[in-house]
Design a protein around this motif. Structure first.
Motif, PDB file in Angstrom:
ATOM      1  N   GLU A   1       0.805  -1.784  -0.350  1.00  0.00           N
ATOM      2  CA  GLU A   1       0.025  -0.187  -0.520  1.00  0.00           C
ATOM      3  C   GLU A   1       0.964   1.181  -0.281  1.00  0.00           C
ATOM      4  O   GLU A   1       0.286   2.511  -0.381  1.00  0.00           O
ATOM      5  N   ASP A   2       2.156   0.987   0.108  1.00  0.00           N
ATOM      6  CA  ASP A   2       3.168   2.292   0.277  1.00  0.00           C
ATOM      7  C   ASP A   2       4.374   2.200  -0.621  1.00  0.00           C
ATOM      8  O   ASP A   2       4.852   1.175  -0.731  1.00  0.00           O
ATOM      9  N   SER A   3       3.347   3.101  -1.653  1.00  0.00           N
ATOM     10  CA  SER A   3       4.139   3.239  -3.179  1.00  0.00           C
ATOM     11  C   SER A   3       5.981   3.696  -2.875  1.00  0.00           C
ATOM     12  O   SER A   3       6.488   3.259  -3.813  1.00  0.00           O
ATOM     13  N   GLU A   4       6.017   4.453  -2.129  1.00  0.00           N
ATOM     14  CA  GLU A   4       7.500   5.205  -1.902  1.00  0.00           C
ATOM     15  C   GLU A   4       8.003   3.848  -1.478  1.00  0.00           C
ATOM     16  O   GLU A   4       9.277   4.189  -2.102  1.00  0.00           O
ATOM     17  N   GLN A   5       7.600   3.151  -1.021  1.00  0.00           N
ATOM     18  CA  GLN A   5       8.410   2.014   0.064  1.00  0.00           C
ATOM     19  C   GLN A   5       8.562   1.195  -1.460  1.00  0.00           C
ATOM     20  O   GLN A   5       9.711   0.109  -1.694  1.00  0.00           O
ATOM     21  N   ILE A   6       7.595   0.514  -2.356  1.00  0.00           N
ATOM     22  CA  ILE A   6       7.914  -0.001  -3.114  1.00  0.00           C
ATOM     23  C   ILE A   6       9.155   0.798  -4.581  1.00  0.00           C
ATOM     24  O   ILE A   6      10.187   0.201  -4.849  1.00  0.00           O
ATOM     25  N   LYS A   7       8.541   1.607  -4.472  1.00  0.00           N
ATOM     26  CA  LYS A   7       9.767   3.024  -5.057  1.00  0.00           C
ATOM     27  C   LYS A   7      11.480   2.765  -4.857  1.00  0.00           C
ATOM     28  O   LYS A   7      12.242   2.513  -5.774  1.00  0.00           O
ATOM     29  N   GLN A   8      11.413   2.525  -3.040  1.00  0.00           N
ATOM     30  CA  GLN A   8      13.009   2.392  -2.876  1.00  0.00           C
ATOM     31  C   GLN A   8      13.371   1.420  -3.026  1.00  0.00           C
ATOM     32  O   GLN A   8      14.287   0.834  -2.962  1.00  0.00           O
ATOM     33  N   LEU A   9      11.821   0.222  -2.758  1.00  0.00           N
ATOM     34  CA  LEU A   9      12.811  -1.494  -4.388  1.00  0.00           C
ATOM     35  C   LEU A   9      13.507  -1.434  -4.808  1.00  0.00           C
ATOM     36  O   LEU A   9      14.620  -1.799  -5.057  1.00  0.00           O
ATOM     37  N   ILE A  10      12.450  -0.053  -5.520  1.00  0.00           N
ATOM     38  CA  ILE A  10      13.358  -0.766  -7.007  1.00  0.00           C
ATOM     39  C   ILE A  10      13.955   0.069  -7.377  1.00  0.00           C
ATOM     40  O   ILE A  10      15.185  -0.520  -8.241  1.00  0.00           O
ATOM     41  N   THR A  11      14.926   0.503  -6.708  1.00  0.00           N
ATOM     42  CA  THR A  11      15.606   2.254  -6.783  1.00  0.00           C
ATOM     43  C   THR A  11      16.820   1.463  -6.349  1.00  0.00           C
ATOM     44  O   THR A  11      18.218   1.605  -7.092  1.00  0.00           O
ATOM     45  N   SER A  12      16.712   0.793  -5.363  1.00  0.00           N
ATOM     46  CA  SER A  12      17.883  -0.110  -4.588  1.00  0.00           C
ATOM     47  C   SER A  12      18.294  -1.573  -4.960  1.00  0.00           C
ATOM     48  O   SER A  12      19.086  -2.001  -5.009  1.00  0.00           O
ATOM     49  N   ASN A  13      17.278  -1.766  -6.354  1.00  0.00           N
ATOM     50  CA  ASN A  13      18.071  -3.040  -6.573  1.00  0.00           C
ATOM     51  C   ASN A  13      18.327  -2.421  -8.696  1.00  0.00           C
ATOM     52  O   ASN A  13      18.003  -3.655  -9.855  1.00  0.00           O
ATOM     53  N   PHE A  14      17.895  -1.519  -9.031  1.00  0.00           N
ATOM     54  CA  PHE A  14      18.075  -1.144 -10.273  1.00  0.00           C
ATOM     55  C   PHE A  14      19.154  -0.644 -11.110  1.00  0.00           C
ATOM     56  O   PHE A  14      19.886  -0.510  -9.863  1.00  0.00           O
ATOM     57  N   PRO A  15      19.413  -1.574 -11.790  1.00  0.00           N
ATOM     58  CA  PRO A  15      21.195  -2.158 -12.282  1.00  0.00           C
ATOM     59  C   PRO A  15      21.781  -0.456 -13.206  1.00  0.00           C
ATOM     60  O   PRO A  15      22.876  -0.661 -13.237  1.00  0.00           O
ATOM     61  N   LEU A  16      21.106   0.438 -13.066  1.00  0.00           N
ATOM     62  CA  LEU A  16      21.654   1.781 -13.838  1.00  0.00           C
ATOM     63  C   LEU A  16      21.238   2.787 -12.432  1.00  0.00           C
ATOM     64  O   LEU A  16      20.654   2.351 -12.006  1.00  0.00           O
ATOM     65  N   PRO A  17      22.141   4.052 -13.020  1.00  0.00           N
ATOM     66  CA  PRO A  17      21.881   5.436 -12.449  1.00  0.00           C
ATOM     67  C   PRO A  17      21.355   5.523 -11.979  1.00  0.00           C
ATOM     68  O   PRO A  17      20.377   6.565 -10.865  1.00  0.00           O
ATOM     69  N   SER A  18      19.312   5.595 -13.174  1.00  0.00           N
ATOM     70  CA  SER A  18      19.007   5.976 -13.114  1.00  0.00           C
ATOM     71  C   SER A  18      17.908   5.574 -14.071  1.00  0.00           C
ATOM     72  O   SER A  18      18.397   4.093 -14.665  1.00  0.00           O
ATOM     73  N   ILE A  19      16.593   5.593 -13.420  1.00  0.00           N
ATOM     74  CA  ILE A  19      15.086   5.176 -13.928  1.00  0.00           C
ATOM     75  C   ILE A  19      14.270   5.707 -14.480  1.00  0.00           C
ATOM     76  O   ILE A  19      14.331   7.080 -13.993  1.00  0.00           O
ATOM     77  N   ARG A  20      13.467   5.708 -15.787  1.00  0.00           N
ATOM     78  CA  ARG A  20      12.717   6.467 -16.901  1.00  0.00           C
ATOM     79  C   ARG A  20      11.808   5.679 -16.304  1.00  0.00           C
ATOM     80  O   ARG A  20      11.420   4.714 -15.844  1.00  0.00           O
ATOM     81  N   PRO A  21      10.412   6.342 -16.309  1.00  0.00           N
ATOM     82  CA  PRO A  21       8.951   6.414 -15.462  1.00  0.00           C
ATOM     83  C   PRO A  21       8.638   5.467 -15.674  1.00  0.00           C
ATOM     84  O   PRO A  21       7.990   4.900 -15.743  1.00  0.00           O
ATOM     85  N   ARG A  22       8.563   5.293 -17.160  1.00  0.00           N
ATOM     86  CA  ARG A  22       8.157   3.548 -18.310  1.00  0.00           C
ATOM     87  C   ARG A  22       8.218   2.223 -17.403  1.00  0.00           C
ATOM     88  O   ARG A  22       7.401   1.655 -16.795  1.00  0.00           O
ATOM     89  N   GLN A  23      10.547   2.228 -16.774  1.00  0.00           N
ATOM     90  CA  GLN A  23      11.027   1.572 -16.235  1.00  0.00           C
ATOM     91  C   GLN A  23       9.841   1.087 -15.103  1.00  0.00           C
ATOM     92  O   GLN A  23       9.892  -0.204 -14.897  1.00  0.00           O
ATOM     93  N   LEU A  24      10.121   2.589 -14.127  1.00  0.00           N
ATOM     94  CA  LEU A  24       9.439   3.178 -12.796  1.00  0.00           C
ATOM     95  C   LEU A  24       7.813   1.560 -12.779  1.00  0.00           C
ATOM     96  O   LEU A  24       8.036   1.103 -11.799  1.00  0.00           O
ATOM     97  N   GLU A  25       7.034   2.283 -14.034  1.00  0.00           N
ATOM     98  CA  GLU A  25       5.648   1.415 -14.133  1.00  0.00           C
ATOM     99  C   GLU A  25       5.723   0.265 -14.111  1.00  0.00           C
ATOM    100  O   GLU A  25       4.982  -0.295 -13.361  1.00  0.00           O
ATOM    101  N   ILE A  26       6.584  -0.134 -15.567  1.00  0.00           N
ATOM    102  CA  ILE A  26       6.602  -1.811 -15.598  1.00  0.00           C
ATOM    103  C   ILE A  26       6.787  -2.581 -14.191  1.00  0.00           C
ATOM    104  O   ILE A  26       6.528  -3.274 -14.275  1.00  0.00           O
ATOM    105  N   ILE A  27       8.111  -2.031 -13.327  1.00  0.00           N
ATOM    106  CA  ILE A  27       8.728  -2.466 -12.694  1.00  0.00           C
ATOM    107  C   ILE A  27       7.829  -2.645 -11.850  1.00  0.00           C
ATOM    108  O   ILE A  27       7.708  -3.550 -10.384  1.00  0.00           O
ATOM    109  N   ALA A  28       7.173  -1.951 -11.239  1.00  0.00           N
ATOM    110  CA  ALA A  28       6.105  -1.526 -10.072  1.00  0.00           C
ATOM    111  C   ALA A  28       5.443  -2.414 -10.468  1.00  0.00           C
ATOM    112  O   ALA A  28       4.529  -3.252  -9.268  1.00  0.00           O
TER     113      ALA A  28
END
Length: 94
Positions: free
Chosen positions: A12-39
């Motif tokens: 229910e906490d999208s900020e925690q999900i976003k943190q989980l994603i960004t901490s596991n993303f293999p590149l320095p930055s993540i694009r909005p569409r990538q974030l949406e797909i991974i979420a």
């Protein structure tokens, strides 16, 4: 499955999900569409799905997305993942 219980709370906490994603993303930055797909994939993993199919156009960054999803899945479920891709062969007729 203690890690999964912690993530279920975070569903229910999208900020925690976003943190989980960004901490596991293999590149320095993540694009909005990538974030949406991974979420979407993370929510599917939390819901108990074991197979996830992603179809996206060229240039979206599917390889980085797949690596991130694999890392998250391995963390949450403590299981091995397999990434399968199809590659088109480019042929030039002269």
């Amino acid at each position: 499955m203690g890690k999964l219980d912690n993530i279920l709370i975070a569903q229910e906490d999208s900020e925690q999900i976003k943190q989980l994603i960004t901490s596991n993303f293999p590149l320095p930055s993540i694009r909005p569409r990538q974030l949406e797909i991974i979420a979407f994939a993370v929510k599917s993993i939390i819901a108990g799905k074991k197979n996830i199919i992603i179809e996206a156009p060229t240039g979206v960054g599917k390889s980085a997305v797949a690596i991130c999803i694999s890392n998250i899945f391995n963390t949450i479920v403590d299981a091995r993942t397999t990434i399968i891709t199809k590659q088109k062969d480019c042929k030039i007729n002269i």
